[in-house]
Design a protein around this motif. Structure first.
Motif, PDB file in Angstrom:
ATOM      1  N   LEU A 182       0.822  -1.214   0.000  1.00 34.55           N
ATOM      2  CA  LEU A 182       0.000   0.000   0.000  1.00 34.55           C
ATOM      3  C   LEU A 182       0.854   1.262   0.000  1.00 34.55           C
ATOM      4  CD1 LEU A 182      -2.775  -1.076   2.532  1.00 34.55           C
ATOM      5  CD2 LEU A 182      -3.112  -0.574   0.104  1.00 34.55           C
ATOM      6  N   LEU A 183       1.936   1.255   0.773  1.00 34.74           N
ATOM      7  CA  LEU A 183       2.813   2.424   0.808  1.00 34.74           C
ATOM      8  C   LEU A 183       3.439   2.682  -0.554  1.00 34.74           C
ATOM      9  CD1 LEU A 183       4.611   1.896   4.247  1.00 34.74           C
ATOM     10  CD2 LEU A 183       2.959   3.689   3.673  1.00 34.74           C
ATOM     11  N   GLU A 184       3.873   1.636  -1.225  1.00 39.85           N
ATOM     12  CA  GLU A 184       4.478   1.793  -2.543  1.00 39.85           C
ATOM     13  C   GLU A 184       3.449   2.292  -3.552  1.00 39.85           C
ATOM     14  OE1 GLU A 184       7.086   2.199  -5.459  1.00 39.85           O
ATOM     15  OE2 GLU A 184       7.564   1.753  -3.355  1.00 39.85           O
ATOM     16  N   ALA A 185       2.243   1.722  -3.515  1.00 37.03           N
ATOM     17  CA  ALA A 185       1.192   2.160  -4.430  1.00 37.03           C
ATOM     18  C   ALA A 185       0.818   3.618  -4.181  1.00 37.03           C
ATOM     19  CB  ALA A 185      -0.033   1.261  -4.271  1.00 37.03           C
ATOM     20  N   GLU A 186       0.778   4.013  -2.899  1.00 34.89           N
ATOM     21  CA  GLU A 186       0.447   5.401  -2.550  1.00 34.89           C
ATOM     22  C   GLU A 186       1.509   6.366  -3.059  1.00 34.89           C
ATOM     23  OE1 GLU A 186      -2.151   7.951   0.167  1.00 34.89           O
ATOM     24  OE2 GLU A 186      -2.380   6.178  -1.097  1.00 34.89           O
ATOM     25  N   ARG A 187       2.779   5.997  -2.878  1.00 32.14           N
ATOM     26  CA  ARG A 187       3.859   6.861  -3.355  1.00 32.14           C
ATOM     27  C   ARG A 187       3.781   7.037  -4.871  1.00 32.14           C
ATOM     28  NH1 ARG A 187       6.994   4.456   0.934  1.00 32.14           N
ATOM     29  NH2 ARG A 187       7.471   2.648  -0.374  1.00 32.14           N
ATOM     30  N   THR A 188       3.542   5.953  -5.568  1.00 34.02           N
ATOM     31  CA  THR A 188       3.462   6.007  -7.025  1.00 34.02           C
ATOM     32  C   THR A 188       2.283   6.857  -7.483  1.00 34.02           C
ATOM     33  OG1 THR A 188       4.461   3.814  -7.216  1.00 34.02           O
ATOM     34  CG2 THR A 188       3.236   4.608  -9.114  1.00 34.02           C
ATOM     35  N   LEU A 189       1.120   6.656  -6.854  1.00 36.63           N
ATOM     36  CA  LEU A 189      -0.075   7.403  -7.233  1.00 36.63           C
ATOM     37  C   LEU A 189       0.098   8.899  -6.985  1.00 36.63           C
ATOM     38  CD1 LEU A 189      -3.045   7.501  -8.136  1.00 36.63           C
ATOM     39  CD2 LEU A 189      -3.678   7.092  -5.749  1.00 36.63           C
ATOM     40  N   LEU A 190       0.554   9.266  -5.794  1.00 31.76           N
ATOM     41  CA  LEU A 190       0.652  10.685  -5.440  1.00 31.76           C
ATOM     42  C   LEU A 190       1.718  11.402  -6.254  1.00 31.76           C
ATOM     43  CD1 LEU A 190       0.202  10.577  -1.555  1.00 31.76           C
ATOM     44  CD2 LEU A 190      -1.521  10.966  -3.331  1.00 31.76           C
ATOM     45  N   ALA A 191       2.714  10.660  -6.707  1.00 32.71           N
ATOM     46  CA  ALA A 191       3.756  11.271  -7.532  1.00 32.71           C
ATOM     47  C   ALA A 191       3.320  11.450  -8.976  1.00 32.71           C
ATOM     48  CB  ALA A 191       5.017  10.415  -7.485  1.00 32.71           C
ATOM     49  N   SER A 192       2.236  10.766  -9.366  1.00 32.25           N
ATOM     50  CA  SER A 192       1.867  10.766 -10.777  1.00 32.25           C
ATOM     51  C   SER A 192       0.637  11.598 -11.110  1.00 32.25           C
ATOM     52  CB  SER A 192       1.619   9.321 -11.245  1.00 32.25           C
ATOM     53  OG  SER A 192       0.504   8.763 -10.559  1.00 32.25           O
ATOM     54  N   THR A 193      -0.175  11.952 -10.095  1.00 35.76           N
ATOM     55  CA  THR A 193      -1.417  12.646 -10.419  1.00 35.76           C
ATOM     56  C   THR A 193      -1.956  13.427  -9.235  1.00 35.76           C
ATOM     57  OG1 THR A 193      -3.674  12.360 -11.299  1.00 35.76           O
ATOM     58  CG2 THR A 193      -2.874  10.703  -9.743  1.00 35.76           C
ATOM     59  N   ALA A 194      -2.758  14.455  -9.569  1.00 36.65           N
ATOM     60  CA  ALA A 194      -3.561  15.164  -8.568  1.00 36.65           C
ATOM     61  C   ALA A 194      -5.017  15.166  -9.010  1.00 36.65           C
ATOM     62  CB  ALA A 194      -3.051  16.586  -8.390  1.00 36.65           C
ATOM     63  N   ASP A 195      -5.347  14.287  -9.949  1.00 32.74           N
ATOM     64  CA  ASP A 195      -6.694  14.179 -10.484  1.00 32.74           C
ATOM     65  C   ASP A 195      -7.620  13.601  -9.415  1.00 32.74           C
ATOM     66  OD1 ASP A 195      -9.062  13.498 -11.765  1.00 32.74           O
ATOM     67  OD2 ASP A 195      -8.069  12.767 -13.577  1.00 32.74           O
ATOM     68  N   PRO A 196      -8.665  14.356  -9.001  1.00 29.28           N
ATOM     69  CA  PRO A 196      -9.553  13.850  -7.948  1.00 29.28           C
ATOM     70  C   PRO A 196     -10.184  12.507  -8.284  1.00 29.28           C
ATOM     71  CG  PRO A 196      -9.948  16.181  -8.339  1.00 29.28           C
ATOM     72  CD  PRO A 196      -9.031  15.722  -9.431  1.00 29.28           C
ATOM     73  N   ALA A 197     -10.463  12.284  -9.554  1.00 31.96           N
ATOM     74  CA  ALA A 197     -11.087  11.018  -9.931  1.00 31.96           C
ATOM     75  C   ALA A 197     -10.147   9.852  -9.684  1.00 31.96           C
ATOM     76  CB  ALA A 197     -11.490  11.057 -11.395  1.00 31.96           C
ATOM     77  N   LEU A 198      -8.853  10.073  -9.917  1.00 29.70           N
ATOM     78  CA  LEU A 198      -7.865   8.999  -9.734  1.00 29.70           C
ATOM     79  C   LEU A 198      -7.496   8.827  -8.277  1.00 29.70           C
ATOM     80  CD1 LEU A 198      -5.554   9.659 -12.806  1.00 29.70           C
ATOM     81  CD2 LEU A 198      -7.338   7.917 -12.568  1.00 29.70           C
ATOM     82  N   LEU A 199      -7.637   9.895  -7.488  1.00 26.07           N
ATOM     83  CA  LEU A 199      -7.291   9.819  -6.058  1.00 26.07           C
ATOM     84  C   LEU A 199      -8.418   9.241  -5.209  1.00 26.07           C
ATOM     85  CD1 LEU A 199      -5.498  13.262  -5.596  1.00 26.07           C
ATOM     86  CD2 LEU A 199      -4.432  11.004  -5.694  1.00 26.07           C
ATOM     87  N   ARG A 200      -9.572   9.074  -5.789  1.00 26.24           N
ATOM     88  CA  ARG A 200     -10.699   8.525  -5.036  1.00 26.24           C
ATOM     89  C   ARG A 200     -10.421   7.080  -4.648  1.00 26.24           C
ATOM     90  NH1 ARG A 200     -17.025   8.890  -6.956  1.00 26.24           N
ATOM     91  NH2 ARG A 200     -17.930   7.616  -5.283  1.00 26.24           N
ATOM     92  N   PRO A 201     -10.641   6.706  -3.374  1.00 29.14           N
ATOM     93  CA  PRO A 201     -10.381   5.316  -2.950  1.00 29.14           C
ATOM     94  C   PRO A 201     -11.265   4.335  -3.716  1.00 29.14           C
ATOM     95  CG  PRO A 201     -10.666   6.765  -1.054  1.00 29.14           C
ATOM     96  CD  PRO A 201     -11.081   7.551  -2.258  1.00 29.14           C
ATOM     97  N   GLU A 202     -10.753   3.133  -3.879  1.00 29.45           N
ATOM     98  CA  GLU A 202     -11.521   2.084  -4.532  1.00 29.45           C
ATOM     99  C   GLU A 202     -12.646   1.618  -3.606  1.00 29.45           C
ATOM    100  OE1 GLU A 202      -9.014  -1.075  -5.704  1.00 29.45           O
ATOM    101  OE2 GLU A 202      -7.705   0.166  -6.946  1.00 29.45           O
ATOM    102  N   GLU A 203     -13.767   1.243  -4.208  1.00 31.19           N
ATOM    103  CA  GLU A 203     -14.880   0.705  -3.437  1.00 31.19           C
ATOM    104  C   GLU A 203     -14.634  -0.766  -3.160  1.00 31.19           C
ATOM    105  OE1 GLU A 203     -18.530   1.471  -5.384  1.00 31.19           O
ATOM    106  OE2 GLU A 203     -18.296   3.653  -5.397  1.00 31.19           O
ATOM    107  N   HIS A 204     -15.083  -1.206  -1.984  1.00 31.35           N
ATOM    108  CA  HIS A 204     -14.924  -2.612  -1.601  1.00 31.35           C
ATOM    109  C   HIS A 204     -16.276  -3.200  -1.257  1.00 31.35           C
ATOM    110  CE1 HIS A 204     -10.528  -2.528  -1.525  1.00 31.35           C
ATOM    111  NE2 HIS A 204     -10.631  -1.335  -0.991  1.00 31.35           N
TER     112      HIS A 204
END
Length: 204
Positions: A182-204
């Motif tokens: 999760l930490l690695e995925a978070e680092r990758t995501l936050l470094a690649s985008t600030a798009d609110p749609a992409l930052l929205r948590p996945e539904e479970h």
């Protein structure tokens, strides 16, 4: 287990680690929201040594400190007693001498200036000047329930400014793998985008 705990400890300085640990546990594991650090910026991690007190008797707290190994976190179940403190300067100094990593108290703490000055991480549900009294009662290393969360001896406690999370001992290794991913995925995501749609948590 020692190697797994050491690998978890390597993440200790990670900001907001309790949030990632809760995510790894399926967005669960947190003790009640009333648990707050006695001083801002406090954080702790370590296996639980549990204490169940009797009334306002804090004898078992000192017994727990004496029984705890270096790096342990004392988890104190006061059955909701908030009008008397089960932690203060004396317990802090005794815990530091034993090399404890911190304390989590479902109840009151006092001597907060001394605790802060000594730099010992304490999370509690209340602060009060009233001290508990010794009476020789209580139990150490028994199942407890704090903040609505069962805690067993050896469970991993993780706490920071967000609150306290308990990782059941049987889930520590799997949770570590999940946290690292999760930490690695978070680092990758936050470094690649600030798009609110992409930052929205996945539904479970």
């Amino acid at each position: 287990m020692a190697d797994t705990l050491a690998r978890f400890q390597a993440l200790f300085a990670q900001d907001d680690l309790s949030c990632t640990v809760s995510d790894a546990l399926g967005r669960s594991g947190a003790l009640g929201a009333a648990f707050r650090p006695v001083w801002p910026g406090a954080r702790l991690m370590g296996p639980a040594v549990t204490v169940k007190v009797f009334g306002t008797d804090l004898s078992a707290v000192f017994d727990g400190i004496a029984a705890a190994g270096a790096g342990s976190v004392l988890v104190i179940d006061s059955h909701g007693v908030t009008g008397s403190a089960f932690w203060g300067e004396r317990t802090t100094r005794a815990a530091l001498a034993r090399g404890l990593a911190g304390a989590v108290i479902d109840g009151g703490c006092r001597d907060v200036t001394a605790v802060r000055t000594l730099g010992f991480p304490v999370f509690s549900t209340a602060v009060t000047p009233n001290a508990g009294l010794p009476g020789g009662r209580g139990a150490v290393n028994v199942p407890v329930a704090v903040g609505g969360q069962p805690v067993l001896p050896g469970d991993l406690m993780v706490a920071d400014d967000n609150g306290v999370v308990c990782v059941p001992q049987a889930q520590i290794a799997n949770t570590l793998e999940q946290v690292q991913a999760l930490l690695e995925a978070e680092r990758t995501l936050l470094a690649s985008t600030a798009d609110p749609a992409l930052l929205r948590p996945e539904e479970h």
